[in-house]
Design a protein around this motif. Structure first.
Motif, mmCIF file in Angstrom:
data_model
loop_
_atom_site.group_PDB
_atom_site.id
_atom_site.type_symbol
_atom_site.label_atom_id
_atom_site.label_comp_id
_atom_site.label_asym_id
_atom_site.label_seq_id
_atom_site.Cartn_x
_atom_site.Cartn_y
_atom_site.Cartn_z
ATOM 1 N N GLY A 188 -4.671 -2.673 -0.490
ATOM 2 C CA GLY A 188 -4.195 -2.145 0.788
ATOM 3 C C GLY A 188 -5.323 -2.086 1.798
ATOM 4 N N LYS A 191 -3.886 1.895 7.428
ATOM 5 C CA LYS A 191 -3.573 3.295 7.187
ATOM 6 C C LYS A 191 -2.109 3.409 6.758
ATOM 7 C CE LYS A 191 -4.301 7.855 9.207
ATOM 8 N NZ LYS A 191 -4.769 8.616 10.389
ATOM 9 N N SER A 193 -0.753 2.467 4.016
ATOM 10 C CA SER A 193 -0.456 1.118 3.536
ATOM 11 C C SER A 193 0.858 1.027 2.761
ATOM 12 C CB SER A 193 -1.605 0.646 2.639
ATOM 13 O OG SER A 193 -1.255 -0.506 1.920
ATOM 14 N N LEU A 196 0.287 -0.102 -0.888
ATOM 15 C CA LEU A 196 -0.168 0.955 -1.790
ATOM 16 C C LEU A 196 0.966 1.914 -2.139
ATOM 17 C CD1 LEU A 196 -3.773 1.640 -0.496
ATOM 18 C CD2 LEU A 196 -3.025 0.250 -2.424
ATOM 19 N N SER A 208 -8.208 -0.126 -2.591
ATOM 20 C CA SER A 208 -8.431 0.114 -1.169
ATOM 21 C C SER A 208 -9.590 -0.743 -0.685
ATOM 22 C CB SER A 208 -8.746 1.587 -0.911
ATOM 23 O OG SER A 208 -7.620 2.392 -1.187
ATOM 24 N N HIS A 219 -4.940 6.316 1.974
ATOM 25 C CA HIS A 219 -4.428 5.367 0.993
ATOM 26 C C HIS A 219 -3.884 6.092 -0.238
ATOM 27 C CE1 HIS A 219 -6.628 1.494 2.494
ATOM 28 N NE2 HIS A 219 -5.793 2.004 3.371
ATOM 29 N N SER A 222 -0.544 7.338 0.417
ATOM 30 C CA SER A 222 0.476 6.299 0.284
ATOM 31 C C SER A 222 0.875 6.111 -1.177
ATOM 32 C CB SER A 222 -0.040 4.967 0.852
ATOM 33 O OG SER A 222 -0.241 5.051 2.243
#
Length: 369
Positions: A188, A191, A193, A196, A208, A219, A222
């Motif tokens: 990912g 922001k 993502s 993710l 990340s 992340h 997410s």
């Protein structure tokens, strides 16, 4: 149980445009041999088709060679760009590669983020078609590997059939060595993502990419959002962070070898301008009010890179670890230092033998969400 943080490697692979394709491949193989000898846990190899600074459209060819030249290192694509592959063909290629690896294969997947790649393959990335294709392709691949019964998948982008036995002996028979499949990783960048979230939803390895810790923290949010959809409990030990790392005997030497050499050149000529075109420079800033013009190679080296002596690098890694709430594996971002091969080998060696012992007290499980 608390598990110490591990280290690995993530390479795009990055080579300067004047580098020959085989010359770059040979450097990547040399680094893989070093990683294996030094005891790194894993290495991931990217796929790109239209970026002269990222010249590898076939990560599996490099991975197959590297598997033959290493003994313990886990290696995988980081990742295959699923919109550009027929799912049935890729399912068979990855399964075969898993057998060649004798179970050391990781399977990284990605949606592709380069508009020039989208154009080459006629994929509408601006509308998110690449992400939709990635989800559908992965669904098909996993079904081919795990569904014993014949089926036909009629999707938005592909129609794939797993046929029943024909003429008494013709049938689909190729499955991965690792059951039910190799560990799957997804990378990912942005922001919050979406990829993710998919990692959290499906229990895949979240990776990340190299950004400011303030954005990287989002992340894990997410991952947790995705996991909540399916009732999973994500483990921070699975989380990989990709960072630019250069370790030398002194801070001054590390600064010179990083900002003043290939790391600085690649960032200045390619990566920073690319992120600027995408409007992604915000992801590198420690504060939103920093103007784009201030996001230079030197700014990134000071704010985001992990550069310095072993003591300095250990301090920086621990600071990032605390800022993001803990993670499991630090992935060193790969650069082409074949012109100063010993310096790159020394950096990898210092990270493993001098830095990591200073971080043995870090265990991502203690902060697991």
């Amino acid at each position: 149980m608390r598990k110490p943080m591990e280290i690995g490697y993530f390479t795009m692979p990055s080579h300067p445009p004047e580098c020959g394709l085989k010359e770059g491949n040979d450097w990547d193989l040399q680094v893989m041999r070093w990683l294996d000898e030094l005891g790194y846990q894993e290495a991931w190899v990217g796929e790109h088709h239209t970026a002269p600074w990222e010249p590898n459209p076939t990560p599996d060819l490099l991975i197959a060679q590297a598997l033959m030249q290493t003994k313990k290192l886990r290696i995988g694509p980081g990742g295959f760009l699923l919109p550009y592959h027929h799912p049935a063909e890729l399912a068979n290629r990855v399964a075969m590669l898993d057998h060649l690896s004798e179970g050391r294969l990781n399977f990284g997947v990605a949606a592709s983020g380069l508009p020039s790649d989208w154009a080459m393959f006629n994929v509408d990335g601006m509308s998110g078609q690449n992400r939709d294709m990635t989800r559908e392709a992965l669904e098909i691949i996993l079904k081919l590997w795990t569904e014993p019964a014949p089926f036909t998948h009629k999707g938005k982008f592909w129609t794939v059939t797993k046929p029943d036995t024909m003429f008494d002996f013709l049938k689909p028979h190729i499955k991965p060595l690792q059951a039910p499949h190799p560990p799957i990783g997804v990378a990912g960048l942005s922001k919050n993502s979406d990829t993710l979230k998919l990692a959290g939803e499906r229990g895949f390895i979240p990776m990340s990419l190299n950004l400011n810790p303030a954005y990287v923290s989002s992340h894990w949010d997410s991952v947790e959002i995705g996991a909540a959809k399916t009732g999973r409990k994500p483990n921070r030990q699975d989380w990989r962070l990709v960072r630019e790392v250069f370790v030398a005997d002194t801070d001054e030497e590390a600064w010179k070898l990083s900002t003043g050499d290939m790391m600085g050149r690649m960032m200045g000529e390619y990566f920073l301008p690319l992120l600027g075109h995408f409007g992604f420079k915000d992801y590198l800033k420690h504060s939103p009010d920093v103007p784009d013009s201030d996001v230079t190679v030197e700014y990134c080296a000071k704010r985001n890179w992990i550069v310095g002596s072993p003591a300095t690098v250990a301090e920086k890694i621990e600071k990032i670890y605390d800022e993001v709430g803990g993670f499991g594996v630090l992935l060193v971002f790969g650069f082409d230092y074949k012109h100063k091969a010993e310096a790159w080998h020394h950096s990898l060696s210092l990270l493993k033998n001098e830095v990591m012992p200073r971080l043995a007290h870090l265990g991502s499980a203690k902060k697991a969400a």
